[in-house]
Design a protein around this motif. Sequence first.
Motif, PDB file in Angstrom:
ATOM      1  N   ILE A 339       0.960  -1.017   0.011  1.00 29.49           N
ATOM      2  CA  ILE A 339      -0.047   0.072   0.113  1.00 29.49           C
ATOM      3  C   ILE A 339       0.800   1.270  -0.115  1.00 29.49           C
ATOM      4  CG2 ILE A 339      -1.740   1.375   1.112  1.00 29.49           C
ATOM      5  CD1 ILE A 339      -2.735  -1.359   2.354  1.00 29.49           C
ATOM      6  N   SER A 340       0.748   1.955  -1.064  1.00 27.24           N
ATOM      7  CA  SER A 340       1.508   3.504  -1.037  1.00 27.24           C
ATOM      8  C   SER A 340       1.504   4.093   0.363  1.00 27.24           C
ATOM      9  CB  SER A 340       1.064   4.254  -2.050  1.00 27.24           C
ATOM     10  OG  SER A 340      -0.129   4.636  -1.915  1.00 27.24           O
ATOM     11  N   ARG A 341       2.658   4.622   0.603  1.00 26.72           N
ATOM     12  CA  ARG A 341       2.781   5.615   1.860  1.00 26.72           C
ATOM     13  C   ARG A 341       1.497   6.499   2.135  1.00 26.72           C
ATOM     14  NH1 ARG A 341       7.572   5.371   4.926  1.00 26.72           N
ATOM     15  NH2 ARG A 341       9.004   3.598   4.444  1.00 26.72           N
ATOM     16  N   ARG A 342       1.419   7.310   0.793  1.00 25.39           N
ATOM     17  CA  ARG A 342       0.297   8.137   1.113  1.00 25.39           C
ATOM     18  C   ARG A 342      -1.121   7.559   1.296  1.00 25.39           C
ATOM     19  NH1 ARG A 342      -3.566   9.772  -2.228  1.00 25.39           N
ATOM     20  NH2 ARG A 342      -3.100   8.199  -3.966  1.00 25.39           N
ATOM     21  N   LEU A 343      -1.258   6.651   0.584  1.00 27.10           N
ATOM     22  CA  LEU A 343      -2.862   5.944   0.897  1.00 27.10           C
ATOM     23  C   LEU A 343      -2.632   5.363   2.343  1.00 27.10           C
ATOM     24  CD1 LEU A 343      -5.591   5.183  -0.187  1.00 27.10           C
ATOM     25  CD2 LEU A 343      -4.401   2.925  -1.118  1.00 27.10           C
ATOM     26  N   PHE A 344      -1.499   4.806   2.585  1.00 27.21           N
ATOM     27  CA  PHE A 344      -1.590   4.272   4.211  1.00 27.21           C
ATOM     28  C   PHE A 344      -1.762   5.267   5.209  1.00 27.21           C
ATOM     29  CE2 PHE A 344       0.429   2.641   8.021  1.00 27.21           C
ATOM     30  CZ  PHE A 344      -0.023   1.411   8.098  1.00 27.21           C
ATOM     31  N   GLY A 345      -1.491   6.430   4.852  1.00 32.34           N
ATOM     32  CA  GLY A 345      -1.543   7.643   5.730  1.00 32.34           C
ATOM     33  C   GLY A 345      -3.095   8.026   5.643  1.00 32.34           C
ATOM     34  N   GLN A 346      -3.589   7.976   4.634  1.00 33.27           N
ATOM     35  CA  GLN A 346      -5.138   8.312   4.743  1.00 33.27           C
ATOM     36  C   GLN A 346      -6.147   7.001   5.451  1.00 33.27           C
ATOM     37  OE1 GLN A 346      -6.026   8.795   0.622  1.00 33.27           O
ATOM     38  NE2 GLN A 346      -4.838  10.616   0.370  1.00 33.27           N
ATOM     39  N   MET A 347      -5.558   5.763   5.150  1.00 32.46           N
ATOM     40  CA  MET A 347      -6.297   4.791   5.743  1.00 32.46           C
ATOM     41  C   MET A 347      -5.863   4.387   7.419  1.00 32.46           C
ATOM     42  SD  MET A 347      -5.123   1.791   2.814  1.00 32.46           S
ATOM     43  CE  MET A 347      -5.885   0.378   3.798  1.00 32.46           C
ATOM     44  N   HIS A 348      -5.024   5.157   7.753  1.00 29.62           N
ATOM     45  CA  HIS A 348      -4.434   4.892   9.099  1.00 29.62           C
ATOM     46  C   HIS A 348      -5.178   5.977  10.187  1.00 29.62           C
ATOM     47  CE1 HIS A 348      -1.064   5.077  12.357  1.00 29.62           C
ATOM     48  NE2 HIS A 348      -2.221   4.275  12.707  1.00 29.62           N
ATOM     49  N   ARG A 349      -6.494   6.130   9.955  1.00 31.99           N
ATOM     50  CA  ARG A 349      -7.175   7.001  10.816  1.00 31.99           C
ATOM     51  C   ARG A 349      -8.692   6.324  10.795  1.00 31.99           C
ATOM     52  NH1 ARG A 349      -6.389  10.807   6.319  1.00 31.99           N
ATOM     53  NH2 ARG A 349      -4.657  11.581   7.667  1.00 31.99           N
ATOM     54  N   TYR A 350      -9.262   6.673  11.832  1.00 30.99           N
ATOM     55  CA  TYR A 350     -10.786   6.101  11.704  1.00 30.99           C
ATOM     56  C   TYR A 350     -11.869   7.198  12.503  1.00 30.99           C
ATOM     57  CZ  TYR A 350     -14.859   3.465  13.173  1.00 30.99           C
ATOM     58  OH  TYR A 350     -15.957   3.004  13.514  1.00 30.99           O
ATOM     59  N   GLY A 351     -12.908   7.107  11.802  1.00 35.51           N
ATOM     60  CA  GLY A 351     -14.296   7.678  12.460  1.00 35.51           C
ATOM     61  C   GLY A 351     -14.043   9.433  12.294  1.00 35.51           C
ATOM     62  N   GLN A 352     -15.049  10.191  12.952  1.00 32.16           N
ATOM     63  CA  GLN A 352     -15.091  11.512  12.746  1.00 32.16           C
ATOM     64  C   GLN A 352     -13.916  12.211  13.471  1.00 32.16           C
ATOM     65  OE1 GLN A 352     -19.002  12.742  13.937  1.00 32.16           O
ATOM     66  NE2 GLN A 352     -20.070  11.909  12.138  1.00 32.16           N
ATOM     67  N   ALA A 353     -13.615  11.501  14.649  1.00 28.45           N
ATOM     68  CA  ALA A 353     -12.494  11.966  15.659  1.00 28.45           C
ATOM     69  C   ALA A 353     -11.028  11.727  14.823  1.00 28.45           C
ATOM     70  CB  ALA A 353     -12.463  11.592  16.822  1.00 28.45           C
ATOM     71  N   LYS A 354     -10.891  10.963  13.737  1.00 29.10           N
ATOM     72  CA  LYS A 354      -9.682  10.774  13.249  1.00 29.10           C
ATOM     73  C   LYS A 354      -8.737  10.024  13.994  1.00 29.10           C
ATOM     74  CE  LYS A 354     -10.144  14.128   9.581  1.00 29.10           C
ATOM     75  NZ  LYS A 354      -9.770  15.285   8.903  1.00 29.10           N
ATOM     76  N   LEU A 355      -9.226   8.980  14.761  1.00 26.93           N
ATOM     77  CA  LEU A 355      -8.487   8.085  15.694  1.00 26.93           C
ATOM     78  C   LEU A 355      -7.069   7.595  15.089  1.00 26.93           C
ATOM     79  CD1 LEU A 355      -7.957   6.968  18.228  1.00 26.93           C
ATOM     80  CD2 LEU A 355      -9.570   4.977  17.449  1.00 26.93           C
ATOM     81  N   LYS A 356      -6.194   7.757  15.448  1.00 28.61           N
ATOM     82  CA  LYS A 356      -4.754   6.985  14.929  1.00 28.61           C
ATOM     83  C   LYS A 356      -4.222   6.338  16.158  1.00 28.61           C
ATOM     84  CE  LYS A 356      -2.486   8.880  11.637  1.00 28.61           C
ATOM     85  NZ  LYS A 356      -1.506   9.747  10.613  1.00 28.61           N
ATOM     86  N   THR A 357      -3.932   5.147  15.998  1.00 29.88           N
ATOM     87  CA  THR A 357      -3.452   4.226  17.190  1.00 29.88           C
ATOM     88  C   THR A 357      -2.712   3.212  16.502  1.00 29.88           C
ATOM     89  OG1 THR A 357      -3.928   3.221  19.044  1.00 29.88           O
ATOM     90  CG2 THR A 357      -5.617   3.067  17.509  1.00 29.88           C
ATOM     91  N   ALA A 358      -1.895   2.532  17.380  1.00 36.65           N
ATOM     92  CA  ALA A 358      -1.076   1.447  16.776  1.00 36.65           C
ATOM     93  C   ALA A 358      -0.613   0.924  18.085  1.00 36.65           C
ATOM     94  CB  ALA A 358       0.224   1.870  15.938  1.00 36.65           C
ATOM     95  N   VAL A 359      -0.135  -0.478  18.348  1.00 34.10           N
ATOM     96  CA  VAL A 359       0.311  -1.191  19.214  1.00 34.10           C
ATOM     97  C   VAL A 359       1.739  -1.697  18.481  1.00 34.10           C
ATOM     98  CG1 VAL A 359       0.129  -3.097  20.738  1.00 34.10           C
ATOM     99  CG2 VAL A 359      -1.826  -1.968  19.995  1.00 34.10           C
ATOM    100  N   VAL A 360       2.716  -1.379  19.269  1.00 35.53           N
ATOM    101  CA  VAL A 360       4.014  -1.924  18.748  1.00 35.53           C
ATOM    102  C   VAL A 360       4.593  -3.185  19.749  1.00 35.53           C
ATOM    103  CG1 VAL A 360       6.511  -1.253  18.240  1.00 35.53           C
ATOM    104  CG2 VAL A 360       4.597   0.522  18.052  1.00 35.53           C
ATOM    105  N   LEU A 361       5.016  -4.195  19.302  1.00 34.37           N
ATOM    106  CA  LEU A 361       5.431  -5.387  19.823  1.00 34.37           C
ATOM    107  C   LEU A 361       6.733  -5.916  19.685  1.00 34.37           C
ATOM    108  CD1 LEU A 361       2.157  -7.227  19.162  1.00 34.37           C
ATOM    109  CD2 LEU A 361       2.535  -6.129  21.319  1.00 34.37           C
ATOM    110  N   GLY A 362       7.426  -6.411  20.674  1.00 35.90           N
ATOM    111  CA  GLY A 362       8.800  -6.859  20.627  1.00 35.90           C
ATOM    112  C   GLY A 362       8.803  -8.156  21.351  1.00 35.90           C
ATOM    113  N   GLY A 363       9.704  -9.101  21.256  1.00 31.93           N
ATOM    114  CA  GLY A 363       9.982 -10.263  21.850  1.00 31.93           C
ATOM    115  C   GLY A 363      10.507 -10.034  23.350  1.00 31.93           C
TER     116      GLY A 363
END
Length: 363
Positions: A339-363
Motif C-alpha cells: 500500500i503506497s505510503r500516501r494511501l496508508f496515511g489516509q487509511m491509518h485513521r478512523y471515525g469523525q475524530a480521526k483516531l490514529k492508534t498503533a500497538v508496537v510489539l517486541g520479543g
Amino acid sequence: MTLTLRPAIADDLNALDALEQRCFQSDRLSRRSFRHWIRAQHSGLIVAEEDGQLLGYALVLLQQGTRLARLYSIAVDPDGRGRQLGRALMQAAEDYAHSQRRLYLRLEVRRDNERAIRLYQQLGYQHFDEMPDYYEDHEDALRFQKRLHYLPQNAEQLQVPWVQQSTPFTCGPACLQMAMAALGDYRPTVTEELLLWREATTIFMTAGHGGCHPLGLALAARQRGLNAEVWCNQRGPLFVDSVRDSAKKAVIETLHDHFVAQAKAQQLPVHYREFGADQIDQAIAAGRIVLVMISTWRLDGRKAPHWVAVSGSDDECFYIHDPDPGEEQVPLDCQYVPISRRLFGQMHRYGQAKLKTAVVLGG
C-alpha cells in the motif's frame, strides 16, 4: 495473420469456455466465472486472437486500496503453443497492471509446470513463497512476483506468519497472534483468538460485537510475555462516537477506564501522539511488529475500524497482513499487501475524530 490482444467481450464467452476445457483438466474457470470477469470492474480479461480464432487469455485482478495486481489465470490453446503467445499475454497482463498503477504483479504456478516457471523467471519474476496442497489434485503452488515500477528496492520484510480471523470481529486478536508467531515459538489457535478478544474487546462497536481496544491488545500481549507499547492520538474513551445508545457508551467508557488503570498499574508505555511513517520504519528496522488500526473505507467501501499487521516497508510502500480475506479475496491476496505510503496515511485513521492508534510489539 496478425495476433491481436484486446479486452474480452461478451461474444467471447463460448470461445473462452471451450479454451478452458482444452487447456485444463482441473481447477477450471467456469462459464459463470468468465461471464463475471468480463463484466467486472477492478479486473482485466485479455484475449489473444488470430484470424478470428481465440488462442489464449490472461486474467488480472486488481486488489482495491492497494498497489497489487494478481495474475489469476492464463491459458494458451495447445494448437498455438511454441509461438510466444504466453510471453505476449504476460506482457499484456503487465501492461494492464501498470496502466492501473499497480506496483507488483503476482501469480501462482504449479510446482510441476517447469515450462511456465522458466518463462516467468525469464521475464524477471522472483519466487517468494509457496502454498502446499493448493490445487485440486493436491499439487503445490509456487508464488512469484515482479515489481512493475523499477525503483531501488530496500524493503525490510519481517517474517510474519499470516493468520486468518475466524469471526467478523476478531481482527485484532488475529493480528496479535501473527505477532506472537513472528516473535516466538507460538502456534495460533481459534480458542486463543477468542480468549484474546475477551480480554481486549470494547464489547460494543458500530454494530454487533465490539472490536479491540489498543490498550486491551497491548495488555493481552504483555500477559503473554511480549514487550508492548501503545501510540494513540486521543486520551479520552475510544469508539464512543460509533454508538448511539447511552448504555452502550457507558460500557465502552467503563472498559476504557479499566484498560487505562491496568496500563498504569503495569507501567505499560502509552504515548499520546500520532505514530507516523518514520516511527513505523524505525520499529520494523528494530525487528518489532506493528499492529495498526485502519479504516476499511478504501478497501471495501465500509467505514469500519480494522486491525492489520505491518509486515514490511520500503521507500514507496508499507506492506500489511490483513487477517480478513473478505468475500471475493483468497488468503494469498492478504499477505504482504503493498500500500503506497500516501494511501496508508489516509487509511491509518478512523471515525469523525480521526483516531490514529498503533500497538508496537517486541520479543
